[in-house]
Design an enzyme around this catalytic site. Structure first.
Site, PDB file in Angstrom:
ATOM      1  N   CYS A  59       7.056  19.937 -12.373  1.00 26.25           N
ATOM      2  CA  CYS A  59       6.223  20.340 -13.519  1.00 26.25           C
ATOM      3  C   CYS A  59       5.441  21.620 -13.209  1.00 26.25           C
ATOM      4  CB  CYS A  59       5.289  19.212 -13.938  1.00 26.25           C
ATOM      5  SG  CYS A  59       3.967  18.836 -12.770  1.00 26.25           S
ATOM      6  N   LEU A  92      -4.114 -11.426  16.484  1.00 24.10           N
ATOM      7  CA  LEU A  92      -5.030 -11.393  17.621  1.00 24.10           C
ATOM      8  C   LEU A  92      -6.386 -10.915  17.113  1.00 24.10           C
ATOM      9  CD1 LEU A  92      -5.274 -11.755  20.685  1.00 24.10           C
ATOM     10  CD2 LEU A  92      -4.608  -9.371  20.951  1.00 24.10           C
ATOM     11  N   GLY A 141      -0.235 -10.165  11.910  1.00 23.60           N
ATOM     12  CA  GLY A 141      -0.807  -8.898  12.357  1.00 23.60           C
ATOM     13  C   GLY A 141      -1.724  -8.242  11.345  1.00 23.60           C
ATOM     14  N   HIS A 191       0.816  -1.216   0.000  1.00 22.73           N
ATOM     15  CA  HIS A 191       0.000   0.000   0.000  1.00 22.73           C
ATOM     16  C   HIS A 191       0.854   1.272   0.000  1.00 22.73           C
ATOM     17  CE1 HIS A 191      -3.404  -2.639   1.877  1.00 22.73           C
ATOM     18  NE2 HIS A 191      -3.288  -2.795   0.576  1.00 22.73           N
ATOM     19  N   CYS A 233       3.459  20.576  -7.567  1.00 17.45           N
ATOM     20  CA  CYS A 233       4.714  19.900  -7.872  1.00 17.45           C
ATOM     21  C   CYS A 233       5.838  20.911  -8.157  1.00 17.45           C
ATOM     22  CB  CYS A 233       4.510  18.998  -9.089  1.00 17.45           C
ATOM     23  SG  CYS A 233       6.013  18.230  -9.685  1.00 17.45           S
TER      24      CYS A 233
HETATM   25 ZN   LIG Z   1       4.880  17.144 -11.460  1.00 12.69          ZN
END
Ligand SMILES: [Zn+2]
Length: 361
Positions: free
Chosen positions: A261, A326, A299, A189, A258
């Site tokens: 860019c 658990l 976990g 993730h 950003c």
């Molecule tokens: Zn960018």
């Protein structure tokens, strides 16, 4: 069993989760209402969700420490180093990062907590303001968290060649901090430690981004410093978010576009709810499972499908599946063994057994 209407006096406190499951299932099968005024059976709950899950024939359900340690150690030894370990939030709770879900699978921090969704973040400026403002306060807890006994044990097993690949749902980088092999560790993730541009993929460290947020929001920086000094910083959720009183306004919070860019939206490099896992990450994870002999869940309640399907695939491919968690998990019904104990307790013992050879014949 004779089904009788429940006393009206019990109705105000009756909740779906408090109804004994056998009673509920039987009522459903027999099209019997618990009580004409109880709405449970008139809801659109799919019947399949109400049916008890049949455990794997021969499922070993372990609740005592020594048998648990032995089961995990045996799995590691018998697999000749071809074990994929899949970890979740339960591993990091001992490092002060709370789990979303408690033992019953419900949200542990706040039953009403609603994590941000990808589309909300991408398309709605006030959602981004709220996320970055709250995340600004929450970062400190993630940044200063230290690996715990489970992270260290797993890292040690990883370096010793007993674990072939570590896949984690956690975004705190504590496995890497403990010394797990970075080339054989996959962050399913993503990570909170980086921020990237949704347009050009330009990536900066979270520390750098955090410093920019502090410059742009001096009032919040002052508030955060005060919380740090007083030791009253708010509890951080696993996605880096914190919960603040409803009276707090985020309207004035500024965040940068950003720096490469110039216009792209910057997003923490974690997979939000409603966002797809990067194809490369998915591919690496499945390949690791395919090449393994066993998958060990540590976990995690496997509540997210991206994690559960790895276990499901492992089972379909005939791999051994062990779970150390658990509380109930989504994979309990397909595991070969399930340890219902805290991770640190089990893995400290596994480490001792493998290091010392005690009872490891
Ligand atoms: Zn960018």
């Amino acid at each position: 069993m004779v089904l009788r209407p429940l006393a009206p006096a019990t109705m105000p406190t009756l909740r779906f989760s408090t109804i004994p499951r056998p009673l509920l299932v039987r009522c459903l099968h027999e099209h019997t209402l618990l009580h004409p005024r109880i709405p449970v059976l008139r809801t659109k709950v799919r019947p399949s969700l109400l049916l008890p899950i049949a455990p794997t024939p021969g499922l070993e359900f372990i609740t005592e420490v020594e048998p648990a340690i032995r089961a995990v150690a045996d799995l590691l030894k018998d697999s000749g180093g071809k074990v994929v370990v899949l970890t979740g939030a339960g591993v990091s709770t001992d490092s002060g990062i709370p789990d979303y879900r408690g033992e019953k699978g419900a949200y542990a921090v706040n039953a009403n907590y609603k994590p941000i969704y990808f589309q909300e973040f991408v398309s709605i400026h006030p959602f981004r303001q709220r996320y970055w403002a709250r995340g600004y306060l929450g970062w400190s807890q993630i940044q200063h968290a230290h690996p715990n006994a489970t992270h260290h044990s797993l890292a040690s097993l990883h370096r010793a060649g007993l674990i072939s690949h570590l896949i984690t749902q956690n975004v705190d980088r504590l496995h890497q901090a403990a010394g797990s092999l970075p080339d054989h560790t996959t962050e399913l993730h993503g990570t909170l430690h980086e921020v990237h541009c949704l347009s050009c993929s330009h990536t900066v460290s979270r520390d750098e981004f955090q410093a920019t947020l502090a410059q742009m929001n001096p009032d919040w920086a002052q508030w955060a410093a005060g919380l740090e000094q007083s030791g009253t910083r708010p509890q951080t959720n696993p996605d880096g978010d914190v919960e603040l009183p409803a009276s707090i306004s985020y309207a004035g919070f500024a965040y940068p576009s950003c720096g490469s860019c110039g216009t792209g939206v910057m997003k923490p490099s974690v997979v939000f709810f409603g966002e797809n896992i990067h194809p490369r990450v998915k591919q690496v994870s499945f390949q690791a499972v395919e090449r393994s002999k066993a998958v060990l869940v540590v976990g995690s309640s496997l509540a997210t499908y991206s994690a559960f399907r790895l276990v499901k695939v492992a089972k379909e491919l005939g791999k051994q599946v062990g779970i150390v968690n658990l509380g109930v998990t989504r994979g309990d019904s397909i595991a070969d063994f399930k340890v219902d104990l805290g991770c640190a307790l089990v893995f400290s013992g596994v480490q001792r057994m493998l290091d010392g050879g005690v009872g490891s014949s």
